[in-house]
Design a protein around this motif. Structure first.
Motif, short mmCIF file in Angstrom:
data_model
loop_
_atom_site.label_atom_id
_atom_site.label_comp_id
_atom_site.label_asym_id
_atom_site.label_seq_id
_atom_site.Cartn_x
_atom_site.Cartn_y
_atom_site.Cartn_z
N THR A 274 0.84 -1.21 0.00
CA THR A 274 0.00 0.00 0.00
C THR A 274 0.87 1.26 0.00
O THR A 274 0.54 2.25 -0.67
CB THR A 274 -0.96 0.00 1.22
OG1 THR A 274 -1.54 -1.29 1.33
CG2 THR A 274 -2.05 1.01 1.05
N GLN B 41 -1.85 5.53 11.59
CA GLN B 41 -0.44 5.19 11.85
C GLN B 41 -0.21 3.68 11.98
O GLN B 41 0.46 3.22 12.88
CB GLN B 41 0.04 5.94 13.10
CG GLN B 41 -0.95 5.97 14.23
CD GLN B 41 -0.63 7.02 15.29
OE1 GLN B 41 0.33 7.78 15.18
NE2 GLN B 41 -1.43 7.07 16.33
N SER B 42 -0.81 2.93 11.03
CA SER B 42 -0.61 1.47 11.09
C SER B 42 0.76 1.09 10.51
O SER B 42 1.37 1.85 9.76
CB SER B 42 -1.72 0.76 10.31
OG SER B 42 -1.47 0.88 8.93
N LYS C 235 -5.82 9.32 15.63
CA LYS C 235 -7.03 10.08 15.93
C LYS C 235 -6.73 11.34 16.76
O LYS C 235 -7.19 12.44 16.45
CB LYS C 235 -8.03 9.18 16.67
CG LYS C 235 -9.33 9.88 16.95
CD LYS C 235 -10.40 8.95 17.42
CE LYS C 235 -11.72 9.64 17.72
NZ LYS C 235 -11.79 11.08 17.67
N ALA D 116 -5.71 6.97 5.79
CA ALA D 116 -5.94 5.52 5.90
C ALA D 116 -6.51 5.21 7.27
O ALA D 116 -5.83 4.69 8.14
CB ALA D 116 -4.63 4.76 5.67
N GLY E 52 -10.23 4.34 7.59
CA GLY E 52 -11.48 3.57 7.51
C GLY E 52 -12.66 4.37 8.06
O GLY E 52 -13.76 3.83 8.20
N GLN E 53 -12.46 5.67 8.35
CA GLN E 53 -13.55 6.52 8.85
C GLN E 53 -14.18 7.26 7.67
O GLN E 53 -13.54 8.16 7.08
CB GLN E 53 -13.01 7.56 9.86
CG GLN E 53 -12.30 6.97 11.06
CD GLN E 53 -13.23 6.15 11.93
OE1 GLN E 53 -14.32 6.59 12.27
NE2 GLN E 53 -12.81 4.94 12.26
N VAL F 281 -6.95 6.00 1.20
CA VAL F 281 -6.62 4.57 1.36
C VAL F 281 -7.76 3.82 2.07
O VAL F 281 -7.74 2.61 2.20
CB VAL F 281 -5.27 4.41 2.11
CG1 VAL F 281 -4.82 2.96 2.14
CG2 VAL F 281 -4.18 5.25 1.46
N GLU G 72 -11.00 1.81 3.09
CA GLU G 72 -11.77 0.76 2.41
C GLU G 72 -12.71 0.11 3.42
O GLU G 72 -12.34 0.01 4.60
CB GLU G 72 -10.83 -0.33 1.86
CG GLU G 72 -10.42 -0.09 0.44
CD GLU G 72 -9.51 -1.21 -0.08
OE1 GLU G 72 -9.15 -1.15 -1.25
OE2 GLU G 72 -9.19 -2.13 0.68
N THR H 65 -2.53 -1.17 -5.06
CA THR H 65 -1.95 -2.00 -4.00
C THR H 65 -1.73 -3.42 -4.50
O THR H 65 -0.68 -4.03 -4.25
CB THR H 65 -2.87 -1.99 -2.75
OG1 THR H 65 -2.93 -0.66 -2.25
CG2 THR H 65 -2.34 -2.91 -1.67
N1 LIG Z 1 -6.62 0.42 -0.24
C1 LIG Z 1 -5.78 -0.47 0.26
O1 LIG Z 1 -5.05 -1.12 -0.46
C2 LIG Z 1 -5.71 -0.67 1.75
C3 LIG Z 1 -4.68 -1.42 2.33
C4 LIG Z 1 -4.63 -1.52 3.72
C5 LIG Z 1 -5.62 -0.89 4.49
N2 LIG Z 1 -6.62 -0.21 3.87
C6 LIG Z 1 -7.68 0.50 4.61
O2 LIG Z 1 -7.07 1.53 5.35
C7 LIG Z 1 -7.84 1.77 6.52
C8 LIG Z 1 -6.96 1.64 7.74
O3 LIG Z 1 -6.49 0.33 7.83
P1 LIG Z 1 -5.38 -0.08 8.90
O4 LIG Z 1 -5.13 -1.53 8.79
O5 LIG Z 1 -4.25 0.87 8.72
O6 LIG Z 1 -6.20 0.23 10.25
P2 LIG Z 1 -5.74 0.37 11.73
O7 LIG Z 1 -4.48 -0.38 11.97
O8 LIG Z 1 -6.96 0.05 12.52
O9 LIG Z 1 -5.39 1.92 11.86
C9 LIG Z 1 -6.38 2.90 11.77
C10 LIG Z 1 -5.72 4.23 12.00
O10 LIG Z 1 -6.69 5.23 11.78
C11 LIG Z 1 -6.66 6.16 12.86
N3 LIG Z 1 -8.01 6.69 13.09
C12 LIG Z 1 -9.12 6.05 13.43
N4 LIG Z 1 -10.14 6.91 13.57
C13 LIG Z 1 -9.66 8.14 13.29
C14 LIG Z 1 -10.21 9.43 13.26
N5 LIG Z 1 -11.51 9.64 13.55
N6 LIG Z 1 -9.42 10.45 12.95
C15 LIG Z 1 -8.12 10.26 12.63
N7 LIG Z 1 -7.52 9.06 12.65
C16 LIG Z 1 -8.28 8.00 12.97
C17 LIG Z 1 -6.21 5.35 14.05
O11 LIG Z 1 -5.67 6.24 15.00
P3 LIG Z 1 -5.01 5.77 16.41
O12 LIG Z 1 -3.63 5.35 16.04
O13 LIG Z 1 -5.05 6.99 17.22
O14 LIG Z 1 -5.88 4.65 16.92
C18 LIG Z 1 -5.18 4.42 13.41
O15 LIG Z 1 -3.90 5.01 13.36
C19 LIG Z 1 -8.98 0.75 6.50
O16 LIG Z 1 -10.11 1.36 5.92
C20 LIG Z 1 -8.45 -0.34 5.60
O17 LIG Z 1 -9.48 -1.07 4.98
C21 LIG Z 1 -6.67 -0.09 2.51
#
Ligand SMILES: NC(=O)c1ccc[n+]([C@@H]2O[C@H](COP(=O)([O-])OP(=O)(O)OC[C@H]3O[C@@H](n4cnc5c(N)ncnc54)[C@H](OP(=O)(O)O)[C@@H]3O)[C@@H](O)[C@H]2O)c1
Length: 336
Positions: free
Chosen positions: A161, A192-193, A247, A269, A271-272, A290, A292, A320
């Protein structure tokens, strides 16, 4: 006028090159083959796995997938990973990360981060049969190398990604604005994943600090010297930085500044759904979504204000998938 990125189109162009690259390797007796693990309780993971398998097979890259359950003891999955690590026909291993919420529904009070670390730390990054198998940059050792800025020399790859986001920015430079470089803009990464936010942040930060001396896909888009970057910053009158927030950090920016207008490039990225709308972005911004299955960016409200938006679907997603295939072929370099 806002340009809407077409992920399928760029992925198809890249597929042509990758298909011929895979056949060159095959002619030398080297066959790329990815082994994937996914968890059957997460329907999205099963779907992404089948899309990746389909693309791999179209390019002549092998792809085998095995489903586990959240209830499977971690030792059993680790043992399977060890078998893959030792299998000389497997050149890359990917674990499709399930949605944390789904996992917690099945394992109430479980520690998702610990479970995930237990899995990804079992992907071999040391060369087994001459190859690093961490094809999606998931292993902690890979993230450490990205942080140090040595991942390329160590023959590692960025998570697909993160590579997809960089390819999209490179394409914007190549086809729309040849003066654009993300090294001379303020960049905000939200989320920040380990899969995207952290590696992308460390890579861009290292590139900004060194002025990009890395050749090829990751450096070409921004081959400038530190002095150029400094001059640019002076000319534009702003301090150039890359910022990574979750967040709390995001809420702080909105509370303190009222908007994200300090940032030209925004990668989101989280998911919100609709976290970012037209009222909080700067004019002429570049928005990479990003999220999804639903986007983080409210596209209609950003139209005619942003210069560039990646939509969901047909934005980062197809890029991706193709970036994973590019990674699989990059890892073969070390066995040549
Ligand atoms: N398109 C693609 O190829 C692809 C690939 C991978 C993932 N994704 C998508 O990317 C998204 C995130 O996935 P992930 O695996 O990285 O998720 P994750 O590990 O759960 O991380 C989510 C991140 O979003 C932050 N967040 C949540 N709510 C927020 C808000 N209201 N304001 C600002 N930041 C917020 C969280 O902050 P905190 O650190 O403070 O908790 C965390 O850092 C999902 O929708 C997933 O489906 C897409």
């Amino acid at each position: 006028m806002t340009m809407i990125f077409n992920g399928e189109k760029l992925a198809k162009q890249k597929a042509l090159k990758l298909k011929s690259k895979a056949s060159v390797y095959r002619a030398k007796g080297i066959q790329a083959k990815i082994a994937a693990i996914f968890f059957k309780e997460d329907a999205a993971s099963a779907l992404y796995t089948s899309l990746k398998k389909q693309t791999a097979e179209q390019l002549g890259i092998g792809y085998q997938a095995k489903a586990f359950s959240f209830a499977t003891p971690i030792k059993e999955i680790q043992d399977y990973l060890d078998i893959l690590n030792q299998d000389s026909t497997i050149t890359g291993i990917i674990i499709q990360k399930p949605w944390t919420k789904k996992w917690l529904e099945a394992v109430p009070n479980g520690d998702f981060a610990k479970w995930w670390f237990g899995l990804v730390s079992h992907i071999a990054t040391k060369k087994t049969h001459g190859i690093n198998k961490d094809v999606d940059g998931l292993a902690p050792a890979t993230l450490e190398a990205i942080k140090r800025g040595t991942w390329m020399q160590e023959q590692m790859v960025l998570p697909a990604t993160a590579r997809a986001v960089l390819s999209i920015l490179k394409d914007y430079r190549a086809n729309v604005d040849q003066d654009f470089s993300y090294l001379t803009e303020n960049v905000l990464i939200i989320g920040q994943s380990d899969l995207l936010g952290k590696p992308l942040y460390w890579h861009i930060k290292n590139m900004m600090q060194t002025g990009s001396t890395v050749p090829g896909e990751f450096g070409e888009a921004c081959r400038i010297s530190v002095a150029d970057a400094h001059t640019h910053n002076v000319v534009s009158g702003k301090k150039c930085e890359v910022k990574l927030v979750g967040k709390k950090g995001f809420d702080e920016i909105i509370e303190q500044k009222g908007s994200l207008s300090d940032f030209r490039v925004i990668v989101s990225a989280t998911g919100q759904k609709n976290l970012i709308d037209g009222s909080i972005i700067a004019a002429h911004s570049l928005l990479i979504d990003v999220g999804e299955p639903q986007g983080d960016i409210d596209l209609p409200s950003c139209l005619n204000k942003a210069d560039f938006i990646t939509p969901v679907p047909n934005g980062v997603g197809p890029m991706t998938v193709i970036s994973l295939m590019a990674n699989a072929l990059d890892l073969l370099k070390s066995v040549l």
